[in-house]
Motif scaffolding. Sequence first.
Motif, PDB file in Angstrom:
ATOM      1  N   CYS A 137       0.838  -1.207   0.000  1.00  0.00           N
ATOM      2  CA  CYS A 137       0.000   0.000   0.000  1.00  0.00           C
ATOM      3  C   CYS A 137       0.868   1.250   0.000  1.00  0.00           C
ATOM      4  CB  CYS A 137      -0.910  -0.008   1.217  1.00  0.00           C
ATOM      5  SG  CYS A 137      -1.967   1.433   1.256  1.00  0.00           S
ATOM      6  N   ASN A 139       0.144   4.317   0.732  1.00  0.00           N
ATOM      7  CA  ASN A 139      -0.126   5.393   1.677  1.00  0.00           C
ATOM      8  C   ASN A 139      -0.536   4.912   3.053  1.00  0.00           C
ATOM      9  OD1 ASN A 139      -2.645   4.489   0.945  1.00  0.00           O
ATOM     10  ND2 ASN A 139      -2.824   6.061  -0.613  1.00  0.00           N
ATOM     11  N   ILE A 191      -3.514   0.370   5.127  1.00  0.00           N
ATOM     12  CA  ILE A 191      -3.748  -0.931   5.756  1.00  0.00           C
ATOM     13  C   ILE A 191      -2.765  -1.103   6.905  1.00  0.00           C
ATOM     14  CG2 ILE A 191      -3.636  -3.425   5.409  1.00  0.00           C
ATOM     15  CD1 ILE A 191      -4.521  -3.012   2.593  1.00  0.00           C
ATOM     16  N   CYS A 227      -7.384   5.654   1.600  1.00  0.00           N
ATOM     17  CA  CYS A 227      -7.207   4.742   0.467  1.00  0.00           C
ATOM     18  C   CYS A 227      -7.390   5.491  -0.854  1.00  0.00           C
ATOM     19  CB  CYS A 227      -8.236   3.637   0.574  1.00  0.00           C
ATOM     20  SG  CYS A 227      -8.152   2.449  -0.739  1.00  0.00           S
ATOM     21  N   THR A 228      -6.522   5.212  -1.812  1.00  0.00           N
ATOM     22  CA  THR A 228      -6.670   5.816  -3.127  1.00  0.00           C
ATOM     23  C   THR A 228      -7.215   4.823  -4.150  1.00  0.00           C
ATOM     24  OG1 THR A 228      -4.390   5.311  -3.552  1.00  0.00           O
ATOM     25  CG2 THR A 228      -4.868   7.513  -2.823  1.00  0.00           C
ATOM     26  N   CYS A 258      -6.054   2.068  -5.403  1.00  0.00           N
ATOM     27  CA  CYS A 258      -5.098   1.785  -6.463  1.00  0.00           C
ATOM     28  C   CYS A 258      -5.046   0.306  -6.795  1.00  0.00           C
ATOM     29  CB  CYS A 258      -3.728   2.289  -6.077  1.00  0.00           C
ATOM     30  SG  CYS A 258      -3.056   1.393  -4.685  1.00  0.00           S
ATOM     31  N   ASN A 259      -5.621  -0.523  -5.952  1.00  0.00           N
ATOM     32  CA  ASN A 259      -5.695  -1.954  -6.242  1.00  0.00           C
ATOM     33  C   ASN A 259      -4.386  -2.696  -5.991  1.00  0.00           C
ATOM     34  OD1 ASN A 259      -7.661  -3.833  -6.877  1.00  0.00           O
ATOM     35  ND2 ASN A 259      -6.894  -4.091  -8.965  1.00  0.00           N
ATOM     36  N   CYS A 291      -2.879  -3.523  -3.193  1.00  0.00           N
ATOM     37  CA  CYS A 291      -2.947  -4.502  -2.103  1.00  0.00           C
ATOM     38  C   CYS A 291      -3.575  -5.801  -2.581  1.00  0.00           C
ATOM     39  CB  CYS A 291      -3.724  -3.929  -0.928  1.00  0.00           C
ATOM     40  SG  CYS A 291      -5.317  -3.249  -1.379  1.00  0.00           S
ATOM     41  N   MET A 347     -11.819  -6.060  -3.800  1.00  0.00           N
ATOM     42  CA  MET A 347     -12.496  -4.777  -3.878  1.00  0.00           C
ATOM     43  C   MET A 347     -13.994  -5.030  -3.951  1.00  0.00           C
ATOM     44  SD  MET A 347     -10.851  -1.977  -3.891  1.00  0.00           S
ATOM     45  CE  MET A 347      -9.174  -1.373  -3.963  1.00  0.00           C
TER      46      MET A 347
HETATM   47  S1  SF4 Z   1      -6.276   0.094  -2.682  1.00  0.00           S
HETATM   48 FE1  SF4 Z   1      -5.119  -1.046  -1.197  1.00  0.00          FE
HETATM   49  S2  SF4 Z   1      -3.026  -0.560  -1.658  1.00  0.00           S
HETATM   50 FE2  SF4 Z   1      -4.254   0.988  -2.665  1.00  0.00          FE
HETATM   51  S3  SF4 Z   1      -4.388   2.629  -1.210  1.00  0.00           S
HETATM   52 FE3  SF4 Z   1      -6.163   1.371  -0.875  1.00  0.00          FE
HETATM   53  S4  SF4 Z   1      -5.535  -0.027   0.727  1.00  0.00           S
HETATM   54 FE4  SF4 Z   1      -3.679   0.879  -0.071  1.00  0.00          FE
END
Ligand code: SF4
Lengths: 362, 371, 162
Positions: C80, C82, C85, C114-115, C117-118, C120, C131
């Motif tokens: 991740c 940012n 998690i 969370c952005t 971004c997938n 994780c 997701m």
């Molecule tokens: S999608 Fe997952 S990796 Fe991306 S920012 Fe959110 S928790 Fe972190």
Amino acid sequence: MNFNIYDFTEFIISIDNWLKQLLSPGLAKITGMALIGVTFLLFVTLLGLSIVYIERKVCAFFQQRLGPMRVGFWGTAQTIADIIKLIFKEPLATKNSDKFLFNLAAFIVLISPFMVIAVVPFAKGLHALDFDIGLFYVTAVSSLGVTGILLAGWSSNNKYSLIGAMRSGAQIISYELSIGLSLLAIVILTGSLQLSVIVESQRDGWWIFKGNIPAIVAFIIFIIASTAESNRGPFDLAEAESELTAGFHTEYSGIKFAFFFLAEYVNLFIIAAIGATVFFGGWMPLHIGNFTFFNEAMDIIPPIIWFFAKVAALIFLLMWFKWTFPRLRIDQLLQLEWKYLLPLSILNLVLMTIVSLTGWHL
Amino acid sequence: MEDLLNKAETQEYFINMGPQHPSTHGVLRLMLTLDGEIIKKVEPHLGYIHRSIEKMSEKDSYYQMVHLTDRMDYLSCHINNEAVCLAIEKGLQLEIPDRVKYIRTIISELTRLSSHQLWWGVMGMDLGAITTFLYGFRDREMITDIFEETCGARLTMNYNVPGGLMFDIHPNFQKRTKDFIKHFKKKLPEYDELLSGNIIFTERTKDIGYLSKEDAISYGVTGPSGRGSGFACDVRKRIPYSAYDKVEFKEIIYTEGDSFARYKVRMDEMKESLYIIEQLIDNIPEGDFKAKTKAVIKLPDGEYYQRVETARGELGVYIISDNKKNPYRVKYRSPGFSNLSALDTMARGGKIADLVAMMSTLDLVIPDIDR
Amino acid sequence: MIKAIINYFKEIFTACRTLITGMKVTGYYFFHPKEIITQQYPENRATLQMFDRFRGEVVLLHDENNEHKCTGCSACEIACPNGSIEIISKKEIDPETSKPKKAIDKFVYHLSMCTFCNLCILACPTDAIKMSKSFEHSVYDRSKLTKVLNKPGSKIMAGIKE
Ligand code: SF4
Ligand code: SF4
């Protein structure tokens, strides 16, 4: 009291007599005036609310949207909700603004539509005033609104507002000319400035049909110039949302902002009403020459419905303009007036004189 | 009268356009020096949306730094992602499967289309025709749907990873894209009818905001804005990357250098983008959607530079690596920044309304200027 | 002179024509309300279907026995960008081998950071997280955006190893 939807003359007279019976002559006059004032106040408020709603719906349909849908059935109560919200908002004023003029301006913009609406003939006999210089009065009074705009821009102590106000001053003063000249073209045919006479003169057909090409040209010029005079898109330079944020009313909030809003929409109605009266026969049903059968069929529909239908059609046309065209630039706006509309309307006036002298009109 | 005019003092004045202003499309602040409505000087002030993306990239791994570029020029986010990935792949000297190249090119062009559609809508709105905004968004919606189905997000897609793509295209992708092309080919003439031909629009844009070719080159104005001044700067044509060497397309160049030329470049580019997608969409080769990469990427010592053509112009990605798992230094050469620098030259002598039109034709995205 | 006058009128006519073409386009849509594209969101909630790959929020998958697949390896936490998690692990006694074993105590997920971004999801070796398609994230208090993803009393599925 006899109420007749086709002719309000007797109805109005009977109210008048009733008042005179009840009260002393002086009091009766004052009560009568107050009655008219309250009626117009209610009418204008209702008008503002409904036109705002209609505009939002029409604009939404042009843009493939649904528009307001949440408050009330199909969002019909949306504008009322908005007004309630605006009433409860704090009326702010900027620092160092001229508080007196700032507050005054919001009322001044409303004065001119109220003054014009007095002479609008809604149906036979249904008007507050019937001047013999009606049309002249309309053009004279309708330009008063610009003082409100100028004051609002000046007193706001905001450069954006000032630019907007200055633009609007230049704009309204120049477009006045074309409006006057285009209306004159019809006056040549009727020979009278009195609005009721103008309506009566269209008993055998509306001027836009009877008046030959010059009438059509006059109508086109009128509709363009009056859009400009009411500061509506594509001539909404005074507000010019993308350039001047909100132009002259940037600093207004709450109910004072609502006044500007209301004035804009009442002005829209007035333009359409004057346009309908002069070019489309006002409350006069559609008559074609001597086709008695057709004319009588048309007469069944009450004049007041005719009037509002015509006004609605013209308002729709103006909305169509607004939601289609980009905005002009200030110099182009003035160019349009001085280079195109004004020469054309003068030329049109000459043409109309020839037409009327030679009797080419019907 | 003469006397009076001479006695009257005139004064230049300042206006702050922005950071909150409807037509700066973000938090750009322009300090205007005005004489009445005539613009004497434009001074852009930046920094209101600086998020130090470049600095943040230095602490991120090479996988992680990609998603930050979504937030630069969010309207061409896929192209930004692709640029970073291409730079990293260059460093790793990875052989990328053809399938990846094709898909990247198609999605890049879709991104360009969606960006141009939004620009068209906003351009109309800036000039006061609000309806165009909704029409632009209507057609853009189909593209965002395609993105959402394949990439999982509508705007910040982050579909690229170093070495390829995050996942394979969705089975519906080709059908949806073809549907879109069919739909949009019908709607594009409408765009012309509504704006390009409109007399008010042409009057507002023709001979306004002139930028000469020399100025365009010296300011580094690239993309459609540069090509409107006759500067042949299309990276897709000059230094082809991904699958651009396999397709045929015209580099749109207009030499007038005014707002209308810049407008026309973008309108024609939309047609070219459709043409590129048409050539590729049925010929996506079979294969992997990702080349094999290690779990932790370490770029060999050195400097890597990759340029791509985003919807706004040339984006350069510059990475210095010291053989660690995160880059030593990252620098993005964003097109918006250079394009903005030419605004002063263009705007002088124009009116406030012209400035709005010029900014629209430069197609500024503020987060791209202020990374 | 006459030419200039003709040109003058020609200009006016072409200008009017271009304006009318524009009005035709908007007019067409006004009189074809079938083309309206508005979706009324809260009303169409029942039929609104997001795409399969839509990134709504990270969820930890549980089966009907309240078991999940997360081994607590922290790969997602590292991936991740940012710090959205946080894996808080604990030692647990494995009932089969009766040896201590690492397991998650809390899988903390900060939705506010969370952005989407997938990364994780891609990093997880056991496909324990996914997701979800939910997108209605608004809450009245931002502390509600910090979620513990493993359900109370849940444990790891049998046979899942790091
Ligand atoms: S999608 Fe997952 S990796 Fe991306 S920012 Fe959110 S928790 Fe972190
Ligand atoms: S979710 Fe997956 S990656 Fe994250 S700790 Fe659990 S098993 Fe490891």
